[in-house]
Motif scaffolding. Sequence first.
Motif, PDB file in Angstrom:
ATOM      1  N   TRP A  70      -2.951   3.587   4.358  1.00  0.00           N
ATOM      2  CA  TRP A  70      -1.581   2.984   5.039  1.00  0.00           C
ATOM      3  C   TRP A  70      -1.662   2.951   6.426  1.00  0.00           C
ATOM      4  CZ3 TRP A  70       2.793   4.569   7.698  1.00  0.00           C
ATOM      5  CH2 TRP A  70       4.024   3.705   7.485  1.00  0.00           C
ATOM      6  N   ILE A  71      -1.927   4.166   7.281  1.00  0.00           N
ATOM      7  CA  ILE A  71      -1.756   4.175   8.674  1.00  0.00           C
ATOM      8  C   ILE A  71      -2.820   3.045   9.232  1.00  0.00           C
ATOM      9  CG2 ILE A  71      -2.428   5.571  10.560  1.00  0.00           C
ATOM     10  CD1 ILE A  71      -1.136   7.961   9.190  1.00  0.00           C
ATOM     11  N   PHE A  72      -4.077   2.940   8.552  1.00  0.00           N
ATOM     12  CA  PHE A  72      -4.917   2.178   9.128  1.00  0.00           C
ATOM     13  C   PHE A  72      -4.418   0.589   8.933  1.00  0.00           C
ATOM     14  CE2 PHE A  72      -8.369  -0.930   8.410  1.00  0.00           C
ATOM     15  CZ  PHE A  72      -9.269  -0.723   9.466  1.00  0.00           C
ATOM     16  N   THR A  73      -3.825   0.511   7.832  1.00  0.00           N
ATOM     17  CA  THR A  73      -3.142  -0.974   7.527  1.00  0.00           C
ATOM     18  C   THR A  73      -2.086  -1.407   8.680  1.00  0.00           C
ATOM     19  OG1 THR A  73      -3.620  -0.722   5.456  1.00  0.00           O
ATOM     20  CG2 THR A  73      -2.156  -2.484   6.042  1.00  0.00           C
ATOM     21  N   VAL A  74      -1.404  -0.442   9.062  1.00  0.00           N
ATOM     22  CA  VAL A  74      -0.163  -0.518  10.135  1.00  0.00           C
ATOM     23  C   VAL A  74      -0.830  -0.696  11.204  1.00  0.00           C
ATOM     24  CG1 VAL A  74       1.884   0.579  11.094  1.00  0.00           C
ATOM     25  CG2 VAL A  74       1.531   0.648   8.481  1.00  0.00           C
ATOM     26  N   VAL A  75      -1.907  -0.010  11.916  1.00  0.00           N
ATOM     27  CA  VAL A  75      -2.291   0.075  13.225  1.00  0.00           C
ATOM     28  C   VAL A  75      -3.382  -0.802  13.625  1.00  0.00           C
ATOM     29  CG1 VAL A  75      -3.281   1.742  14.738  1.00  0.00           C
ATOM     30  CG2 VAL A  75      -1.433   2.631  13.527  1.00  0.00           C
ATOM     31  N   ALA A  76      -4.377  -0.785  12.657  1.00  0.00           N
ATOM     32  CA  ALA A  76      -5.524  -1.752  12.895  1.00  0.00           C
ATOM     33  C   ALA A  76      -5.921  -2.776  12.127  1.00  0.00           C
ATOM     34  CB  ALA A  76      -6.775  -0.698  12.776  1.00  0.00           C
ATOM     35  N   ILE A 122       0.880  -1.224   0.097  1.00  0.00           N
ATOM     36  CA  ILE A 122      -0.028  -0.001   0.020  1.00  0.00           C
ATOM     37  C   ILE A 122       1.002   1.274  -0.249  1.00  0.00           C
ATOM     38  CG2 ILE A 122      -1.632   1.265   1.284  1.00  0.00           C
ATOM     39  CD1 ILE A 122      -2.944  -1.429   2.147  1.00  0.00           C
ATOM     40  N   ALA A 123       2.099   1.221   0.729  1.00  0.00           N
ATOM     41  CA  ALA A 123       2.768   2.233   0.657  1.00  0.00           C
ATOM     42  C   ALA A 123       3.566   2.705  -0.947  1.00  0.00           C
ATOM     43  CB  ALA A 123       4.262   2.112   1.467  1.00  0.00           C
ATOM     44  N   LEU A 124       3.566   1.446  -1.554  1.00  0.00           N
ATOM     45  CA  LEU A 124       4.252   1.733  -2.875  1.00  0.00           C
ATOM     46  C   LEU A 124       3.059   2.096  -3.649  1.00  0.00           C
ATOM     47  CD1 LEU A 124       6.502   1.310  -4.421  1.00  0.00           C
ATOM     48  CD2 LEU A 124       5.888  -1.018  -5.145  1.00  0.00           C
ATOM     49  N   ALA A 125       1.648   1.814  -3.415  1.00  0.00           N
ATOM     50  CA  ALA A 125       0.547   2.275  -4.314  1.00  0.00           C
ATOM     51  C   ALA A 125       0.199   3.759  -4.176  1.00  0.00           C
ATOM     52  CB  ALA A 125      -0.521   1.426  -3.709  1.00  0.00           C
ATOM     53  N   ILE A 126       0.681   4.452  -2.966  1.00  0.00           N
ATOM     54  CA  ILE A 126       0.258   5.713  -2.731  1.00  0.00           C
ATOM     55  C   ILE A 126       1.499   6.788  -3.309  1.00  0.00           C
ATOM     56  CG2 ILE A 126      -1.390   5.131  -0.835  1.00  0.00           C
ATOM     57  CD1 ILE A 126       0.683   6.131   1.137  1.00  0.00           C
ATOM     58  N   LEU A 127       2.651   6.139  -3.679  1.00  0.00           N
ATOM     59  CA  LEU A 127       3.853   6.872  -3.927  1.00  0.00           C
ATOM     60  C   LEU A 127       3.573   7.698  -5.219  1.00  0.00           C
ATOM     61  CD1 LEU A 127       6.865   7.531  -3.667  1.00  0.00           C
ATOM     62  CD2 LEU A 127       7.447   5.474  -5.139  1.00  0.00           C
ATOM     63  N   PRO A 128       2.875   7.139  -6.272  1.00  0.00           N
ATOM     64  CA  PRO A 128       2.411   8.108  -7.431  1.00  0.00           C
ATOM     65  C   PRO A 128       1.780   9.245  -6.899  1.00  0.00           C
ATOM     66  CG  PRO A 128       2.151   5.737  -8.019  1.00  0.00           C
ATOM     67  CD  PRO A 128       2.318   5.877  -6.420  1.00  0.00           C
ATOM     68  N   THR A 129       0.741   9.088  -6.019  1.00  0.00           N
ATOM     69  CA  THR A 129      -0.065  10.089  -5.646  1.00  0.00           C
ATOM     70  C   THR A 129       0.459  11.196  -4.930  1.00  0.00           C
ATOM     71  OG1 THR A 129      -1.743   8.650  -5.026  1.00  0.00           O
ATOM     72  CG2 THR A 129      -2.022  10.689  -4.361  1.00  0.00           C
TER      73      THR A 129
END
Length: 467
Positions: free
Chosen positions: A170-176, A75-82
Amino acid sequence: MTDRYARINYGYTGKSCAHYTSGMKPNECLQGSHDAQDAVSISLLVSNLLSFVANPTIGSISDARGRKLILVPGIALAILPTVVFVIINFHKTMSPAWYFVTKGLTGLIDWLPIIISSMADILPSKWRAPCFGLLYAGFALGVAVAPLLALLLDDKGIAIVSAAIGAGAWIFTVVALPETLSRDIADGVYDARIREDIVERHKLSSILTRPIEELKIINRNNLFRLLAVITFLSRMVFGGVYALLVYYLQHELDFNKRDVAHMLLISGLLAIFVLTALFKSLNDLIGERRIIIFASISGVIQFFLFGIASSKQMIFVTSSLLAFVGLSIFVTSSLLGFVSLSSPTIAAVQSNNVEVDEQGHAQGALFSISSLAEAVGPLLLRSIYYGVHSRHTHLHGLDHGVMFIFASTVYLLAVLFAVALPAKKANSRIDKLTSFFVDRKESKRRMINDITMNDGGDIFGEVPVDE
């Protein structure tokens, strides 16, 4: 991106290219549009080829190491273009090529098959198709809402909001987000992989051929082969069309930002309605196999209507779909809701026919086929589109839509392969429609046997009923 390419590559200095209709656009804007389409096609090619190679292996790793370990970097890689898109909007001389480079790199870790595998870890077979549909409904919500941002915000605002949403995911994935793969299953798969690596670790060929070896699951049986062919055919045209659709509509039918937003809003809302309100009932009534057939037929109709659409005005047809000529893009886009049933249903059928320790591997291989198809699709359809234009052919007004007619024909092949799917393996349970006919046959059998018994015919045993 069209306007930025026009300014950087061709020295355009006028007002935004989006302000012009297709017949009035300056040559710099037309050239910028071609550059943007080329960049989209190349980035999709790179991304999908990377996914084609990496997906089966990444899926297998998730079976041994857990889903979350893959999802976080994916998901981190997916938001890189943004994030790059935000930077581009604050630096007017920065080339859009940087955005498309990072877009291509997203194919290294495709997080969608891992999410599907995570859901399969905790869902019984009969719930997988409709629950996968809910996941795809989330994508449809994005399709419906995202273009509306273009009507409310400028390019900088859109970029910032998009990056913020991605960062939140990404934060939700890491935390929750919990780990769904059982530790016992993961340890068993890991131990098996360790034993394989000990045997093959000194062979460079085993490393180079690992993606091909992982793909062999597609050839396990006839069901998997049919699912792979249906996936390839449908995703090739679906991915190709929707990668180029906005550029096509803007260039050929004078769509502006508001028109595009309205069309995608209709498509997204219809898809959400079908995937949430209808999918479960349809699955119970007709089963996964017939849903795949129905979705493929919807694709045939939709792309054919795209091909013959000649205006953007909405034409409402209440009694018949025979009035094809002149039917609006807005009306045809509503069929996307039914076409969208295909992908989650195919994923569910694949998931229902593998063991619990193969979910990541199976989904990775299936999405690998999808990625290959989506790499080929945009290039193939662009070659058809520009090939027709370069020859100045006129096919009774259909020359602009030839690529859609081709897409419709390919989807027709997908229908034929969907019909060949074995019902017993494709369906997670006996659907209500099949159950109805089975119950009728059973009632007929009992009625004839009762008559035979009453007539003293029991000495001959039960009378068989033709199936």
